[in-house]
Design a protein around this motif. Sequence first.
Motif, PDB file in Angstrom:
ATOM      1  N   ALA A  65       7.270  -1.284  -7.938  1.00 28.38           N
ATOM      2  CA  ALA A  65       6.558  -2.356  -8.650  1.00 28.38           C
ATOM      3  C   ALA A  65       6.998  -3.723  -8.140  1.00 28.38           C
ATOM      4  O   ALA A  65       6.160  -4.623  -7.968  1.00 28.38           O
ATOM      5  N   SER A  66       8.280  -3.879  -7.889  1.00 25.80           N
ATOM      6  CA  SER A  66       8.789  -5.161  -7.382  1.00 25.80           C
ATOM      7  C   SER A  66       8.229  -5.477  -5.997  1.00 25.80           C
ATOM      8  O   SER A  66       7.856  -6.619  -5.719  1.00 25.80           O
ATOM      9  N   ILE A  67       8.162  -4.474  -5.136  1.00 28.03           N
ATOM     10  CA  ILE A  67       7.625  -4.690  -3.787  1.00 28.03           C
ATOM     11  C   ILE A  67       6.146  -5.035  -3.852  1.00 28.03           C
ATOM     12  O   ILE A  67       5.677  -5.946  -3.156  1.00 28.03           O
ATOM     13  N   ILE A  68       5.415  -4.344  -4.696  1.00 27.64           N
ATOM     14  CA  ILE A  68       3.989  -4.648  -4.856  1.00 27.64           C
ATOM     15  C   ILE A  68       3.808  -6.067  -5.391  1.00 27.64           C
ATOM     16  O   ILE A  68       2.958  -6.826  -4.902  1.00 27.64           O
ATOM     17  N   LEU A 106      10.250   6.081  -3.628  1.00 26.85           N
ATOM     18  CA  LEU A 106      11.065   4.986  -4.152  1.00 26.85           C
ATOM     19  C   LEU A 106      11.018   4.979  -5.682  1.00 26.85           C
ATOM     20  O   LEU A 106      10.012   5.389  -6.277  1.00 26.85           O
ATOM     21  N   PRO A 107      12.062   4.475  -6.314  1.00 25.79           N
ATOM     22  CA  PRO A 107      12.030   4.353  -7.776  1.00 25.79           C
ATOM     23  C   PRO A 107      10.873   3.453  -8.220  1.00 25.79           C
ATOM     24  O   PRO A 107      10.515   2.496  -7.528  1.00 25.79           O
ATOM     25  N   ALA A 167       0.834  -1.206   0.000  1.00 22.86           N
ATOM     26  CA  ALA A 167       0.000   0.000   0.000  1.00 22.86           C
ATOM     27  C   ALA A 167       0.867   1.254   0.000  1.00 22.86           C
ATOM     28  O   ALA A 167       0.570   2.222  -0.719  1.00 22.86           O
ATOM     29  N   ALA A 168       1.944   1.237   0.770  1.00 25.28           N
ATOM     30  CA  ALA A 168       2.846   2.390   0.803  1.00 25.28           C
ATOM     31  C   ALA A 168       3.488   2.604  -0.568  1.00 25.28           C
ATOM     32  O   ALA A 168       3.656   3.751  -1.010  1.00 25.28           O
ATOM     33  N   CYS A 169       3.843   1.528  -1.226  1.00 24.42           N
ATOM     34  CA  CYS A 169       4.471   1.643  -2.549  1.00 24.42           C
ATOM     35  C   CYS A 169       3.478   2.114  -3.606  1.00 24.42           C
ATOM     36  O   CYS A 169       3.865   2.751  -4.584  1.00 24.42           O
TER      37      CYS A 169
END
Length: 118
Positions: free
Chosen positions: A75-78, A69-70, A60-62
């Motif tokens: 996208a990778s974290i999500i 963040l880049p 959610a933060a991303c």
Amino acid sequence: MSLIAYQRARTITESPRATEARLMRQITGDMIEARDMGLKGVPLTPVLFRNREVWSAFSAACAARGNQLPDALRASIISLGLWVDRYTSDVAAGRDEIDALIDVNRSIIAGLQDANGG
């Protein structure tokens, strides 16, 4: 110094990445302990829920507008958060092992520690 005062001081001085790394270490330690106790399926639910909850917050933060963040990292974290959500259901149902979740968390911890300079 009381425990509450120490915790308050740590919260004030700790960077967000250090806080995230500490949280991931705690959750991952709990998952390792549960695994080592031989817990499978439903008995893992509390620790699995906590891990899923943290990954949901990271995702959610991303996804939030204004996240610094880049884009590729966000996208990778999500994407990892979505995988954690699906895989957690398989672990809770007894169809998979918790080890992959532990491995992902360890990778994130390593990345957070590298970002903090160790």
